[in-house]
Design an enzyme around this catalytic site. Structure first.
Site, PDB file in Angstrom:
ATOM      1  N   CYS A  75     -25.591  18.525  44.671  1.00 13.34           N
ATOM      2  CA  CYS A  75     -26.529  17.403  44.617  1.00 13.34           C
ATOM      3  C   CYS A  75     -25.827  16.237  45.314  1.00 13.34           C
ATOM      4  CB  CYS A  75     -26.883  17.058  43.178  1.00 13.34           C
ATOM      5  SG  CYS A  75     -28.095  15.709  43.069  1.00 13.34           S
ATOM      6  N   HIS A 159     -31.254  25.770  51.442  1.00 15.63           N
ATOM      7  CA  HIS A 159     -32.188  24.871  52.140  1.00 15.63           C
ATOM      8  C   HIS A 159     -32.877  25.626  53.273  1.00 15.63           C
ATOM      9  CE1 HIS A 159     -30.679  21.104  50.296  1.00 15.63           C
ATOM     10  NE2 HIS A 159     -29.561  21.789  50.213  1.00 15.63           N
ATOM     11  N   ASN A 190     -34.628  24.534  48.599  1.00 16.41           N
ATOM     12  CA  ASN A 190     -35.032  23.154  48.887  1.00 16.41           C
ATOM     13  C   ASN A 190     -35.629  23.158  50.284  1.00 16.41           C
ATOM     14  OD1 ASN A 190     -33.695  21.548  46.546  1.00 16.41           O
ATOM     15  ND2 ASN A 190     -32.091  22.919  47.272  1.00 16.41           N
ATOM     16  N   GLU A 208     -37.943  19.318  46.842  1.00 13.47           N
ATOM     17  CA  GLU A 208     -36.739  19.878  46.239  1.00 13.47           C
ATOM     18  C   GLU A 208     -37.045  21.017  45.273  1.00 13.47           C
ATOM     19  OE1 GLU A 208     -33.707  17.542  44.574  1.00 13.47           O
ATOM     20  OE2 GLU A 208     -33.850  15.947  46.070  1.00 13.47           O
ATOM     21  N   CYS A 217     -32.666  13.279  49.639  1.00 17.90           N
ATOM     22  CA  CYS A 217     -31.917  14.477  49.246  1.00 17.90           C
ATOM     23  C   CYS A 217     -30.656  14.524  50.095  1.00 17.90           C
ATOM     24  CB  CYS A 217     -32.776  15.719  49.469  1.00 17.90           C
ATOM     25  SG  CYS A 217     -31.973  17.245  48.940  1.00 17.90           S
ATOM     26  N   GLY A 220     -29.846  18.034  51.286  1.00 14.28           N
ATOM     27  CA  GLY A 220     -30.893  18.358  52.249  1.00 14.28           C
ATOM     28  C   GLY A 220     -30.679  17.662  53.579  1.00 14.28           C
TER      29      GLY A 220
HETATM   30  N1  LIG Z   1     -31.256  15.670  45.194  1.00 16.24           N
HETATM   31  C1  LIG Z   1     -30.124  16.509  45.496  1.00 16.24           C
HETATM   32  C2  LIG Z   1     -30.501  17.938  45.722  1.00 16.24           C
HETATM   33  C3  LIG Z   1     -30.624  18.610  44.465  1.00 16.24           C
HETATM   34  C4  LIG Z   1     -30.696  20.050  44.764  1.00 16.24           C
HETATM   35  C5  LIG Z   1     -31.533  20.769  43.769  1.00 16.24           C
HETATM   36  N2  LIG Z   1     -32.931  20.409  43.912  1.00 16.24           N
HETATM   37  C6  LIG Z   1     -31.365  22.253  43.952  1.00 16.24           C
HETATM   38  O1  LIG Z   1     -30.598  22.663  44.832  1.00 16.24           O
HETATM   39  O2  LIG Z   1     -31.985  22.974  43.184  1.00 16.24           O
HETATM   40  C7  LIG Z   1     -29.298  16.015  46.652  1.00 16.24           C
HETATM   41  O3  LIG Z   1     -29.257  14.801  46.860  1.00 16.24           O
HETATM   42  O4  LIG Z   1     -28.638  16.862  47.305  1.00 16.24           O
END
Ligand SMILES: N[C@H](CCC[C@H](N)C(=O)O)C(=O)O
Length: 283
Positions: A75, A159, A190, A208, A217, A220
């Site tokens: 994250c 991703h 994601n 996400e 993200c 991301g």
């Molecule tokens: N908000 C996060 C991503 C969370 C990832 C999560 N959604 C997953 O991989 O399940 C970021 O800033 O990287």
């Protein structure tokens, strides 16, 4: 028992952060969902618990839970927040902490921003993971609603990056969940939609895994930059322009992805006993 928490965010991707280094705290999925609920709880995209660790060089273990209760190994925006907390605590300009995806290193950058070395991207189909062998530069088995053949990248979490002519025009609410849960992604994914503006700027919107549309993200953005470089669309360092603001991402020649951006501490509070018990108010 109630618990103190901090409410933080990175460009509007928001977190409830609990420091459980002095005593163990493993919330159930129901507890996480209740806390993350924006009506009945505090509300957050991810729920972060700092745990004690004996990993050499690490000041804490960062446990990441999505709003749906699922666990994530990376994250990026929360990593900047945790890095900042640890540096404020130690008075140092660097901090390292363990995650399920490995040891992360944070440092202070300019204008109050924080840089986190998010490590090397994983590009092999099995590391994403994908359900079957595939060229991760164009995953041909993934298509829906006029979007097809994303780039697959793992930044500790999976991703899928689609390059589009107009990011604003993407019906994120409709196509996001379809791709998040696509059978090509056995651990879900994601989903990013990226519009290249120049060799050093990309507009990106995100759906996400386990959280839906977020303002930003970090992992991301790292995945998007890596995908753009692999497709020959941008330089190795570029600004990712998200709904909530801009992150600067660099994929170094020695295969590290550096993410730089702001951190915000909104407020602190205490979770009620009902919330900590998973939302069941005692009869
Ligand atoms: N908000 C996060 C991503 C969370 C990832 C999560 N959604 C997953 O991989 O399940 C970021 O800033 O990287």
């Amino acid at each position: 028992m109630t618990r103190e928490f901090l409410k933080m965010h990175g460009l509007g991707n928001d977190f409830v952060v609990i420091d459980a280094r002095s005593e163990s705290y493993r919330p159930s999925g129901a507890e996480v969902r209740a806390i993350a609920d924006r009506r009945m709880g505090v509300g957050c995209d991810q729920f972060i618990v700092l745990e004690k660790t004996d990993a050499p060089g690490a000041d804490a273990f960062m446990r990441i839970r999505n709003a749906d209760g699922s666990e994530a190994a990376a994250c990026g925006n929360a990593s900047r927040c945790v890095g900042w907390l640890l540096m404020e605590e130690s008075g140092r300009d660097r901090a390292s902490f363990q995650t399920a995806a490995g040891l992360l290193h944070a440092s202070r950058a300019d204008n109050g921003r924080i840089t986190v070395d998010m490590g090397a991207p994983r590009l092999d189909w099995a590391a994403i993971p994908l359900a079957a062998p595939s060229d991760t530069l164009r995953v041909e088995t993934v298509e829906h609603g006029g979007f097809a053949a994303p780039v697959a990248v793992n930044m500790g979490n999976p991703h899928a990056v689609f390059f589009v002519d107009d990011a604003e025009a993407v019906p994120l609410d409709e196509v996001g969940p379809v791709f998040e849960n696509h059978p090509a992604f056995p651990e879900r994914a994601n989903i990013e939609f990226a519009q290249v503006l120049s060799p050093t700027a990309i507009r990106m919107r995100v759906w996400e895994r386990g959280a839906g549309i977020t303002q930003a993200c970090g992992s991301g953005s790292c995945a998007t930059l890596v995908a753009a470089v692999r497709r020959g669309l941008t330089d190795r360092k570029a600004d990712i322009i998200l709904d909530g603001g801009t992150l600067t991402i660099e994929w170094t020649e020695d295969d590290r992805v550096l993410m730089t951006g702001p951190v915000a501490l909104a407020f602190s509070g205490r979770l009620s006993a009902e919330l900590v018990s998973g939302g069941q108010v005692d009869a």
